[in-house]
Write a protein that holds these residues in place. Structure first.
Motif, PDB file in Angstrom:
ATOM      1  N   ALA A 199      58.921  67.480  -1.346  1.00 23.02           N
ATOM      2  CA  ALA A 199      58.151  68.352  -0.450  1.00 23.02           C
ATOM      3  C   ALA A 199      59.130  69.300   0.234  1.00 23.02           C
ATOM      4  O   ALA A 199      60.309  68.956   0.402  1.00 23.02           O
ATOM      5  CB  ALA A 199      57.389  67.534   0.587  1.00 23.02           C
ATOM      6  N   PRO A 200      58.675  70.476   0.642  1.00 26.41           N
ATOM      7  CA  PRO A 200      59.599  71.423   1.279  1.00 26.41           C
ATOM      8  C   PRO A 200      60.134  70.951   2.631  1.00 26.41           C
ATOM      9  O   PRO A 200      61.108  71.505   3.124  1.00 26.41           O
ATOM     10  CB  PRO A 200      58.767  72.700   1.418  1.00 26.41           C
ATOM     11  CG  PRO A 200      57.354  72.280   1.267  1.00 26.41           C
ATOM     12  CD  PRO A 200      57.343  71.032   0.456  1.00 26.41           C
ATOM     13  N   ARG A 260      71.848  63.368   6.978  1.00 30.34           N
ATOM     14  CA  ARG A 260      71.395  64.709   7.328  1.00 30.34           C
ATOM     15  C   ARG A 260      69.905  64.764   7.060  1.00 30.34           C
ATOM     16  O   ARG A 260      69.425  64.217   6.069  1.00 30.34           O
ATOM     17  CB  ARG A 260      72.144  65.757   6.500  1.00 30.34           C
ATOM     18  CG  ARG A 260      73.622  65.804   6.862  1.00 30.34           C
ATOM     19  CD  ARG A 260      74.425  66.617   5.904  1.00 30.34           C
ATOM     20  NE  ARG A 260      74.038  68.033   5.946  1.00 30.34           N
ATOM     21  CZ  ARG A 260      74.718  69.000   5.340  1.00 30.34           C
ATOM     22  NH1 ARG A 260      75.813  68.706   4.661  1.00 30.34           N
ATOM     23  NH2 ARG A 260      74.308  70.249   5.405  1.00 30.34           N
ATOM     24  N   VAL A 261      69.175  65.406   7.954  1.00 26.25           N
ATOM     25  CA  VAL A 261      67.726  65.487   7.823  1.00 26.25           C
ATOM     26  C   VAL A 261      67.282  66.877   8.285  1.00 26.25           C
ATOM     27  O   VAL A 261      67.832  67.438   9.234  1.00 26.25           O
ATOM     28  CB  VAL A 261      67.027  64.362   8.643  1.00 26.25           C
ATOM     29  CG1 VAL A 261      67.350  64.444  10.123  1.00 26.25           C
ATOM     30  CG2 VAL A 261      65.526  64.347   8.416  1.00 26.25           C
ATOM     31  N   LEU A 262      66.302  67.421   7.592  1.00 26.09           N
ATOM     32  CA  LEU A 262      65.786  68.736   7.973  1.00 26.09           C
ATOM     33  C   LEU A 262      65.012  68.631   9.286  1.00 26.09           C
ATOM     34  O   LEU A 262      64.271  67.664   9.507  1.00 26.09           O
ATOM     35  CB  LEU A 262      64.879  69.288   6.874  1.00 26.09           C
ATOM     36  CG  LEU A 262      65.570  69.563   5.531  1.00 26.09           C
ATOM     37  CD1 LEU A 262      64.544  70.013   4.492  1.00 26.09           C
ATOM     38  CD2 LEU A 262      66.675  70.585   5.683  1.00 26.09           C
ATOM     39  N   SER A 263      65.177  69.633  10.128  1.00 24.00           N
ATOM     40  CA  SER A 263      64.530  69.624  11.445  1.00 24.00           C
ATOM     41  C   SER A 263      63.008  69.505  11.343  1.00 24.00           C
ATOM     42  O   SER A 263      62.378  68.941  12.231  1.00 24.00           O
ATOM     43  CB  SER A 263      64.903  70.886  12.228  1.00 24.00           C
ATOM     44  OG  SER A 263      64.512  72.054  11.508  1.00 24.00           O
ATOM     45  N   VAL A 264      62.432  70.007  10.265  1.00 28.42           N
ATOM     46  CA  VAL A 264      60.967  69.975  10.114  1.00 28.42           C
ATOM     47  C   VAL A 264      60.452  68.618   9.643  1.00 28.42           C
ATOM     48  O   VAL A 264      59.245  68.381   9.644  1.00 28.42           O
ATOM     49  CB  VAL A 264      60.491  71.079   9.143  1.00 28.42           C
ATOM     50  CG1 VAL A 264      60.733  72.458   9.753  1.00 28.42           C
ATOM     51  CG2 VAL A 264      61.164  70.955   7.787  1.00 28.42           C
ATOM     52  N   ASN A 265      61.345  67.701   9.284  1.00 23.50           N
ATOM     53  CA  ASN A 265      60.935  66.386   8.782  1.00 23.50           C
ATOM     54  C   ASN A 265      60.860  65.409   9.962  1.00 23.50           C
ATOM     55  O   ASN A 265      61.668  64.496  10.108  1.00 23.50           O
ATOM     56  CB  ASN A 265      61.907  65.899   7.709  1.00 23.50           C
ATOM     57  CG  ASN A 265      61.362  64.734   6.916  1.00 23.50           C
ATOM     58  OD1 ASN A 265      60.392  64.099   7.320  1.00 23.50           O
ATOM     59  ND2 ASN A 265      61.995  64.450   5.801  1.00 23.50           N
ATOM     60  N   THR A 266      59.856  65.607  10.803  1.00 25.06           N
ATOM     61  CA  THR A 266      59.761  64.847  12.050  1.00 25.06           C
ATOM     62  C   THR A 266      59.496  63.360  11.822  1.00 25.06           C
ATOM     63  O   THR A 266      59.990  62.526  12.582  1.00 25.06           O
ATOM     64  CB  THR A 266      58.682  65.453  12.969  1.00 25.06           C
ATOM     65  OG1 THR A 266      57.458  65.542  12.250  1.00 25.06           O
ATOM     66  CG2 THR A 266      59.088  66.833  13.446  1.00 25.06           C
ATOM     67  N   ARG A 276      69.589  77.119  11.214  1.00 25.78           N
ATOM     68  CA  ARG A 276      69.200  78.006  10.111  1.00 25.78           C
ATOM     69  C   ARG A 276      70.042  77.761   8.858  1.00 25.78           C
ATOM     70  O   ARG A 276      70.394  78.688   8.143  1.00 25.78           O
ATOM     71  CB  ARG A 276      69.290  79.458  10.568  1.00 25.78           C
ATOM     72  CG  ARG A 276      68.373  79.767  11.735  1.00 25.78           C
ATOM     73  CD  ARG A 276      68.626  81.116  12.340  1.00 25.78           C
ATOM     74  NE  ARG A 276      68.603  82.162  11.343  1.00 25.78           N
ATOM     75  CZ  ARG A 276      67.898  83.274  11.413  1.00 25.78           C
ATOM     76  NH1 ARG A 276      67.155  83.499  12.463  1.00 25.78           N
ATOM     77  NH2 ARG A 276      67.955  84.171  10.458  1.00 25.78           N
ATOM     78  N   GLU A 277      70.340  76.522   8.578  1.00 26.92           N
ATOM     79  CA  GLU A 277      71.223  76.157   7.471  1.00 26.92           C
ATOM     80  C   GLU A 277      70.590  76.423   6.111  1.00 26.92           C
ATOM     81  O   GLU A 277      71.274  76.714   5.142  1.00 26.92           O
ATOM     82  CB  GLU A 277      71.623  74.679   7.598  1.00 26.92           C
ATOM     83  CG  GLU A 277      72.657  74.230   6.605  1.00 26.92           C
ATOM     84  CD  GLU A 277      74.060  74.745   6.893  1.00 26.92           C
ATOM     85  OE1 GLU A 277      74.959  74.395   6.113  1.00 26.92           O
ATOM     86  OE2 GLU A 277      74.288  75.484   7.878  1.00 26.92           O
ATOM     87  N   PHE A 278      69.264  76.313   6.044  1.00 23.70           N
ATOM     88  CA  PHE A 278      68.569  76.495   4.771  1.00 23.70           C
ATOM     89  C   PHE A 278      67.409  77.471   4.945  1.00 23.70           C
ATOM     90  O   PHE A 278      66.788  77.533   6.004  1.00 23.70           O
ATOM     91  CB  PHE A 278      68.035  75.152   4.244  1.00 23.70           C
ATOM     92  CG  PHE A 278      69.132  74.148   4.008  1.00 23.70           C
ATOM     93  CD1 PHE A 278      69.995  74.282   2.928  1.00 23.70           C
ATOM     94  CD2 PHE A 278      69.315  73.083   4.880  1.00 23.70           C
ATOM     95  CE1 PHE A 278      71.017  73.372   2.723  1.00 23.70           C
ATOM     96  CE2 PHE A 278      70.332  72.162   4.673  1.00 23.70           C
ATOM     97  CZ  PHE A 278      71.180  72.306   3.594  1.00 23.70           C
ATOM     98  N   ASP A 294      66.701  74.230  10.319  1.00 20.91           N
ATOM     99  CA  ASP A 294      67.942  73.625  10.796  1.00 20.91           C
ATOM    100  C   ASP A 294      68.209  72.329  10.029  1.00 20.91           C
ATOM    101  O   ASP A 294      67.283  71.623   9.630  1.00 20.91           O
ATOM    102  CB  ASP A 294      67.838  73.270  12.286  1.00 20.91           C
ATOM    103  CG  ASP A 294      67.657  74.480  13.186  1.00 20.91           C
ATOM    104  OD1 ASP A 294      67.819  75.625  12.714  1.00 20.91           O
ATOM    105  OD2 ASP A 294      67.333  74.267  14.373  1.00 20.91           O
ATOM    106  N   ASP A 295      69.480  72.023   9.865  1.00 18.28           N
ATOM    107  CA  ASP A 295      69.914  70.766   9.278  1.00 18.28           C
ATOM    108  C   ASP A 295      70.467  69.926  10.423  1.00 18.28           C
ATOM    109  O   ASP A 295      71.355  70.371  11.147  1.00 18.28           O
ATOM    110  CB  ASP A 295      70.987  71.031   8.220  1.00 18.28           C
ATOM    111  CG  ASP A 295      71.284  69.840   7.345  1.00 18.28           C
ATOM    112  OD1 ASP A 295      70.474  68.897   7.288  1.00 18.28           O
ATOM    113  OD2 ASP A 295      72.347  69.849   6.701  1.00 18.28           O
TER     114      ASP A 295
END
Length: 164
Positions: A26-27, A118-124, A143-145, A153-154
């Protein structure tokens, strides 16, 4: 959870892991495109002995990857979670927590005293799970990706292994 077995991955798990990777893509949890059907799961950098898999009745329903992030002697005490996946039909039943507990045990077995991820900021949902297991935010790469037209953010998280 008593009907679930967590074990080291084997080369023979490759096709099932590729399909699980596709089902869980998933994105909000991936920085690469969805794996192609039938693509290789294992390669030179992703070896079977780096993965633990969860299975029920012979069906793979989850995996976690545990590696030394920087393979030099001065970093031998650190392991990193580089991938966690739970089949969508198995979510919210404690499998992610069980896989992470097994990963922390494996890191201890390997002599690590610290684990990062490491986890994407949107993966709450993942962030909440990690925090519940003692991981704390140690840094943010703003804004890493650029994912589907949105900067993400990462977040770097870590924890010592003496927390239990």
């Amino acid at each position: 959870m008593s009907d679930i077995r967590i074990r080291p991955a084997a080369r023979s798990d490759e096709a099932a892991l590729t399909e699980l990777d596709r089902r869980t893509w998933a994105p909000d949890n991936a920085i690469t495109p969805m794996p192609e059907k039938g693509s290789a799961f294992f390669d030179h950098w992703h070896l079977p002995d780096q993965f633990l898999v969860a299975e029920r009745d012979g069906r793979l329903i989850g995996f976690v990857r545990v590696v030394q992030p920087i393979p030099v002697p001065s970093g031998a005490h650190v392991r990193q979670i580089q991938g966690l996946a739970v089949d969508p039909t198995e979510r919210r039943r404690g499998l992610g927590r069980a896989l992470l507990d097994a990963a922390l045990d494996e890191a201890r077995r390997q002599g690590a005293i610290r684990v990062t991820l490491r986890v994407l900021s949107v993966n709450t949902n993942a962030r909440r799970l990690y925090e519940s297991l003692g991981f704390a935010v140690e840094g943010v790469l703003p804004r890493e990706f650029l994912i589907e037209g949105t900067f993400v953010d990462d977040i770097v998280m870590g924890r010592p292994l003496d927390l239990g």
